[in-house]
Design a protein around this motif. Structure first.
Motif, PDB file in Angstrom:
ATOM      1  N   LEU A  33       3.142  -1.047  -5.984  1.00 36.43           N
ATOM      2  CA  LEU A  33       2.116  -0.038  -5.717  1.00 36.43           C
ATOM      3  C   LEU A  33       0.944  -0.615  -4.930  1.00 36.43           C
ATOM      4  O   LEU A  33       0.409   0.040  -4.032  1.00 36.43           O
ATOM      5  N   VAL A  34       0.546  -1.845  -5.234  1.00 40.10           N
ATOM      6  CA  VAL A  34      -0.540  -2.487  -4.489  1.00 40.10           C
ATOM      7  C   VAL A  34      -0.148  -2.656  -3.023  1.00 40.10           C
ATOM      8  O   VAL A  34      -0.938  -2.373  -2.117  1.00 40.10           O
TER       9      VAL A  34
ATOM     10  N   ILE B  53       2.037  -0.870  -1.319  1.00 43.50           N
ATOM     11  CA  ILE B  53       2.092   0.463  -0.698  1.00 43.50           C
ATOM     12  C   ILE B  53       0.683   0.968  -0.380  1.00 43.50           C
ATOM     13  O   ILE B  53       0.441   1.531   0.693  1.00 43.50           O
ATOM     14  N   VAL B  54      -0.254   0.763  -1.272  1.00 46.33           N
ATOM     15  CA  VAL B  54      -1.636   1.178  -1.029  1.00 46.33           C
ATOM     16  C   VAL B  54      -2.220   0.410   0.158  1.00 46.33           C
ATOM     17  O   VAL B  54      -2.878   0.992   1.025  1.00 46.33           O
ATOM     18  N   ILE B  55      -1.987  -0.881   0.219  1.00 42.03           N
ATOM     19  CA  ILE B  55      -2.493  -1.684   1.340  1.00 42.03           C
ATOM     20  C   ILE B  55      -1.899  -1.200   2.656  1.00 42.03           C
ATOM     21  O   ILE B  55      -2.617  -1.039   3.655  1.00 42.03           O
TER      22      ILE B  55
ATOM     23  N   GLY C 182      -0.791   1.781   3.326  1.00 36.50           N
ATOM     24  CA  GLY C 182      -1.387   3.093   3.600  1.00 36.50           C
ATOM     25  C   GLY C 182      -2.765   2.977   4.214  1.00 36.50           C
ATOM     26  O   GLY C 182      -3.106   3.681   5.170  1.00 36.50           O
ATOM     27  N   VAL C 183      -3.584   2.085   3.671  1.00 42.33           N
ATOM     28  CA  VAL C 183      -4.935   1.880   4.206  1.00 42.33           C
ATOM     29  C   VAL C 183      -4.863   1.337   5.631  1.00 42.33           C
ATOM     30  O   VAL C 183      -5.579   1.798   6.528  1.00 42.33           O
TER      31      VAL C 183
ATOM     32  N   GLU D 144       2.810  -4.472  -8.565  1.00 41.31           N
ATOM     33  CA  GLU D 144       2.791  -5.211  -7.299  1.00 41.31           C
ATOM     34  C   GLU D 144       3.276  -4.335  -6.148  1.00 41.31           C
ATOM     35  O   GLU D 144       2.703  -4.349  -5.057  1.00 41.31           O
TER      36      GLU D 144
END
Length: 158
Positions: A17-18, A20-22, A24-25, A15
């Motif tokens: 990591l998801v 953090i990726v969002i 970042g995008v 959760e």
């Protein structure tokens, strides 16, 4: 008998990591827009400063009957007090007052801004644009002030 449950609340690694990726995008999408807004604001500030300098050059011409001489590149001409300090120029670039003979019995007066690169790329000793307005040359801006009849040849009017 009460059975105790070992229940811990929190986020799992997946959760986190998801999220953090969002983030970042979203930041990758927002940064170019932000950079563009900042660049446009800096160039708007440069145009405003160039307009102020141009008005003072025109006042100088009305008061003295001639435009200031083009003695030193990238420096404040004598008689013009509204020249911004280096730290106040967007991108800490430069302004250049140009007073040129452009041939054909014409002289040309302009203010140039070095832009983000701080390197002159606009044509020298040429009529870059008829007043009024601005002209872009790469990341440079040119603000024409006047075109008038004169006896100077091609080059700086000193």
């Amino acid at each position: 008998m009460n059975a105790r449950r070992n229940h811990q609340s929190g986020f799992t690694l997946v959760e986190l990591l998801v999220v953090i990726v969002i983030l970042g995008v979203l930041s990758a999408l927002a940064f170019p827009a932000y950079s563009s807004i900042v660049r446009r604001a800096r160039y708007a500030e440069a145009k405003q400063q160039m307009g102020t300098i141009a008005k003072e050059v025109q006042i100088y011409q009305v008061e003295t009957g001639s435009y200031p001489l083009d003695e030193v590149a990238n420096m404040q001409p004598d008689g013009i007090d509204s020249w911004p300090d280096q730290a106040d120029i967007p991108y800490e670039s430069f302004y250049d007052y140009d007073h040129w003979g452009v041939g054909g019995g014409k002289c040309y007066v302009q203010i140039a801004y070095g832009g983000e690169s701080g390197v002159s790329v606009y044509p020298k000793h040429k009529l870059n644009k008829e007043p009024p307005g601005f002209e872009e040359f790469g990341d440079n801006l040119v603000k024409p002030i006047a075109v008038y009849d004169c006896a100077a040849g091609s080059g700086p009017v000193k």
